[in-house]
Write an enzyme that holds these catalytic residues in place. Structure first.
Site, PDB file in Angstrom:
ATOM      1  N   CYS A  32       2.088  53.713 -11.917  1.00 57.62           N
ATOM      2  CA  CYS A  32       1.075  52.882 -10.964  1.00 57.62           C
ATOM      3  C   CYS A  32       0.245  53.674  -9.850  1.00 57.62           C
ATOM      4  O   CYS A  32       1.184  54.246  -9.158  1.00 57.62           O
ATOM      5  CB  CYS A  32       2.002  51.851  -9.975  1.00 57.62           C
ATOM      6  SG  CYS A  32       1.020  50.743  -8.988  1.00 57.62           S
ATOM      7  N   VAL A  72       4.203  46.280  -6.761  1.00 59.27           N
ATOM      8  CA  VAL A  72       4.559  47.422  -6.404  1.00 59.27           C
ATOM      9  C   VAL A  72       3.516  47.959  -5.666  1.00 59.27           C
ATOM     10  O   VAL A  72       2.417  47.923  -6.233  1.00 59.27           O
ATOM     11  CB  VAL A  72       5.418  48.631  -7.189  1.00 59.27           C
ATOM     12  CG1 VAL A  72       6.454  47.703  -7.835  1.00 59.27           C
ATOM     13  CG2 VAL A  72       4.377  48.782  -8.408  1.00 59.27           C
ATOM     14  N   GLU A  85       1.801  46.124  -0.032  1.00 59.52           N
ATOM     15  CA  GLU A  85       0.400  46.642  -0.052  1.00 59.52           C
ATOM     16  C   GLU A  85       0.413  47.968   0.289  1.00 59.52           C
ATOM     17  O   GLU A  85       0.719  48.286   1.345  1.00 59.52           O
ATOM     18  CB  GLU A  85      -0.567  45.873   0.926  1.00 59.52           C
ATOM     19  CG  GLU A  85      -0.650  44.246   0.349  1.00 59.52           C
ATOM     20  CD  GLU A  85      -1.126  43.818  -0.806  1.00 59.52           C
ATOM     21  OE1 GLU A  85      -1.812  44.623  -1.437  1.00 59.52           O
ATOM     22  OE2 GLU A  85      -0.760  42.887  -1.453  1.00 59.52           O
ATOM     23  N   SER A  86      -0.112  48.909  -0.765  1.00 59.92           N
ATOM     24  CA  SER A  86      -0.104  50.198  -0.628  1.00 59.92           C
ATOM     25  C   SER A  86      -0.975  50.612   0.734  1.00 59.92           C
ATOM     26  O   SER A  86      -0.035  51.762   1.290  1.00 59.92           O
ATOM     27  CB  SER A  86      -0.969  50.752  -1.928  1.00 59.92           C
ATOM     28  OG  SER A  86      -2.259  50.401  -2.032  1.00 59.92           O
TER      29      SER A  86
END
Length: 240
Positions: A32, A72, A85-86
């Site tokens: 990811c 993720v 949330e990245s």
């Protein structure tokens, strides 16, 4: 099992125990790009952490308690606090662990980095559309759109140094790198043909220890995508 290269946890698996004091946990998935952002920031800042991989095609029931959206990355600390949330996870890490700041302290320089990220924000959806496109006639249009977005990024590099934020990698570099790293595997590298500054930046990033520690094998990544697009529960553990 934990670790970046560990097998993922799926439906029916037992939830992991509490996060040890002095550590932080990241729920991730090996392939990811959004989770890679968080992993790179953790490494760049030297933060002690553990990685729990999640099977995104066969999600554990308990994972929805960590993130109701089932996505993720997710951060969890020893107090049970959860951050999703990245980009938000990366900003949280930069503020919660201020010893080695990745965003600049100067408000204008920080704003410039966020402006670059805003300009970049159209790139991930375009790449996702290209990956999911089943019609060959869509490919040229998507490639052209991606090339145009790269040109816009290039135009914003008026004060270009070695990296997007200055002389060394910073937050903006780590938040954008995962998608550029996948261009070769996706056979999209020719979209950079008219952006020489971006190509120089990519070469510089490949020499960065943090960026280079996340290897993307083109064949393995393509096989993973093939399985992922078929909704195969084997996709997330491909190659292990």
């Amino acid at each position: 099992m934990s670790g970046e290269s560990s097998r993922s946890l799926g439906k029916g698996s037992a939830p992991p125990g509490p996060v040890p004091e002095g550590q932080i946990r990241v729920y991730s998935m090996r392939f990811c790009p959004f989770a890679q952002r968080t992993l790179m920031v953790l490494k760049a800042k030297g933060i002690r952490h553990e990685v729990i991989n999640i099977n995104l095609k066969n999600k554990p029931e308990w994972f929805f308690e960590k993130n109701p959206l089932g996505l993720v990355p997710v951060l969890e600390n020893s107090q049970g606090h959860l951050v999703t949330e990245s980009v938000i996870t990366c900003e949280y890490l930069d503020e919660a662990y201020p010893e080695k700041k990745l965003f600049p302290d100067d408000p204008y320089k920080k704003a410039r980095q966020k402006m670059t990220l805003e300009s970049f924000s159209k790139v991930p959806p375009l790449i996702a559309s290209f990956v999911r496109s089943k019609r060959k006639e869509d490919s040229p249009n998507l490639r052209e759109a991606l090339e145009n977005e790269f040109k816009k990024l290039e135009e914003g590099m008026d004060n270009y140094k070695s990296f997007l934020g200055g002389d060394s990698p910073s937050m903006v570099d780590y938040l954008t790198w995962p998608w550029f790293q996948r261009l070769e595997a996706l056979e999209l590298k020719e979209c950079l043909a008219h952006t020489p500054k971006l190509k120089l930046w990519m070469a510089a990033m490949q020499q960065d220890p943090v960026a280079s520690s996340h290897k993307i094998d083109a064949k393995t990544y393509r096989e993973y995508l093939n399985l992922y697009l078929q909704d195969s529960p084997e996709a997330c553990d491909y190659g292990l």
